[in-house]
Write an enzyme that holds these catalytic residues in place. Structure first.
Site, PDB file in Angstrom:
ATOM      1  N   SER A  89     -14.020 -13.126  -0.111  1.00 29.20           N
ATOM      2  CA  SER A  89     -14.220 -11.638  -0.154  1.00 29.20           C
ATOM      3  C   SER A  89     -16.105 -11.993   0.198  1.00 29.20           C
ATOM      4  O   SER A  89     -16.165 -12.436   1.278  1.00 29.20           O
ATOM      5  CB  SER A  89     -14.605 -10.424  -1.341  1.00 29.20           C
ATOM      6  OG  SER A  89     -15.255  -9.860  -1.568  1.00 29.20           O
ATOM      7  N   HIS A 234      -6.987  -6.592  -2.032  1.00 32.97           N
ATOM      8  CA  HIS A 234      -8.115  -7.586  -2.197  1.00 32.97           C
ATOM      9  C   HIS A 234      -8.101  -9.128  -3.019  1.00 32.97           C
ATOM     10  O   HIS A 234      -8.476  -9.623  -2.360  1.00 32.97           O
ATOM     11  CB  HIS A 234      -9.085  -6.846  -2.244  1.00 32.97           C
ATOM     12  CG  HIS A 234     -10.018  -7.281  -2.008  1.00 32.97           C
ATOM     13  ND1 HIS A 234     -10.573  -7.613  -0.817  1.00 32.97           N
ATOM     14  CD2 HIS A 234     -11.749  -7.994  -2.894  1.00 32.97           C
ATOM     15  CE1 HIS A 234     -12.438  -8.398  -0.892  1.00 32.97           C
ATOM     16  NE2 HIS A 234     -12.573  -8.479  -2.257  1.00 32.97           N
TER      17      HIS A 234
END
Length: 257
Positions: A89, A234
């Site tokens: 991320s 994610h």
């Protein structure tokens, strides 16, 4: 800025480049521990706390050129000439930004569930609200904090992830700066093409790396290869660590052969 780190030596002799593991927003150096445990078999591994996170220094500035410089300063502090970088991320974006600053210091690059684009969307307002609720209530324990956070966040896994950075009644990330600089964190300034093979691992259920970002990704990383982990979101490395590790191992071994 020299970052707080945890260094681990490989368990067996090797000729591999060191691996630097770089966490995402609201994280800490512990977050990629599941990857570190595997990689330390045959790599020296350096886990970092990014600026304004964990035990690293605080700064009012939170953008990717600054974060890339932090990674470079940390390499220098550890006398590491060249390393393989694996970032999740925000950490993946910091690593991608390093390709513009010091491409010669990067051996291989893995970005986990992130693309080199300006997302122009707010995905973390519930998290900020939960964190601030804990601070305003002067919660002293993780149990008290969790109870307050459940009023804002429905996913228990996200609450437990955040609570790893709640220590002795304080958050170990710099909440006001992360809020103030949020546009930079979700944003992106394109980097020159990095013409080496790079691996992009994405969760099949995640909105962070989609076909809409393909052209922007390939313009900056023309030798990028994507590996999709089905059934993961994610936090793909936490949900499907074995599958992520297999993809990373395959990518790392291609250079060795």
């Amino acid at each position: 800025m020299k970052l707080n780190t945890r260094a681990q030596s490989a368990q067996q002799p090797h000729n591999n480049s060191p691996v630097v593991l770089v966490h995402g927003l609201f994280g800490s150096l512990d977050n990629l521990g599941v990857l570190a445990r595997d990689l330390t078999q045959d790599h020296d591994v350096l886990q970092v706390d990014m600026r304004n996170h964990g035990l690293s220094p605080r700064s009012p500035e939170m953008n990717y050129p600054a974060m890339a410089q932090d990674l470079l300063d940390t390499l220098d502090a550890h006398d590491i000439g060249k390393a393989t970088f694996i970032g999740h991320s925000m950490g993946g974006k910091a690593v991608m930004a390093l390709t513009a600053l010091a491409p010669e210091r990067i051996d291989q690059l893995v970005a986990i569930d992130i693309a080199p684009v300006d997302y122009n969307v707010r995905r973390h307002d519930e998290i900020f609200a939960a964190i601030n609720a804990v601070s305003h209530a002067h919660a002293a324990t993780r149990q008290q904090a969790a109870a307050l956070m459940r009023e804002e966040i429905k996913e228990e896994g996200v609450i437990q992830f955040l609570l790893k950075s709640f220590v002795d009644g304080d958050w170990r990330f710099n909440v006001p700066v992360l809020w103030d600089q949020y546009a930079h964190i979700v944003g992106w300034e394109n980097v020159p093409a990095w013409d080496k093979p790079a691996l992009f691992v994405r969760g099949g259920n995640s909105p962070y790396v989609t076909e809409a970002y393909r052209d922007a990704l390939l313009a900056q990383f023309p030798q990028a290869r994507a590996h999709v982990i089905a059934g993961a979101g994610h936090w793909v490395h936490a949900e499907k660590p074995e599958a992520v590790m297999r993809a990373i191992r395959r990518y790392l071994s291609e250079k060795a052969n």
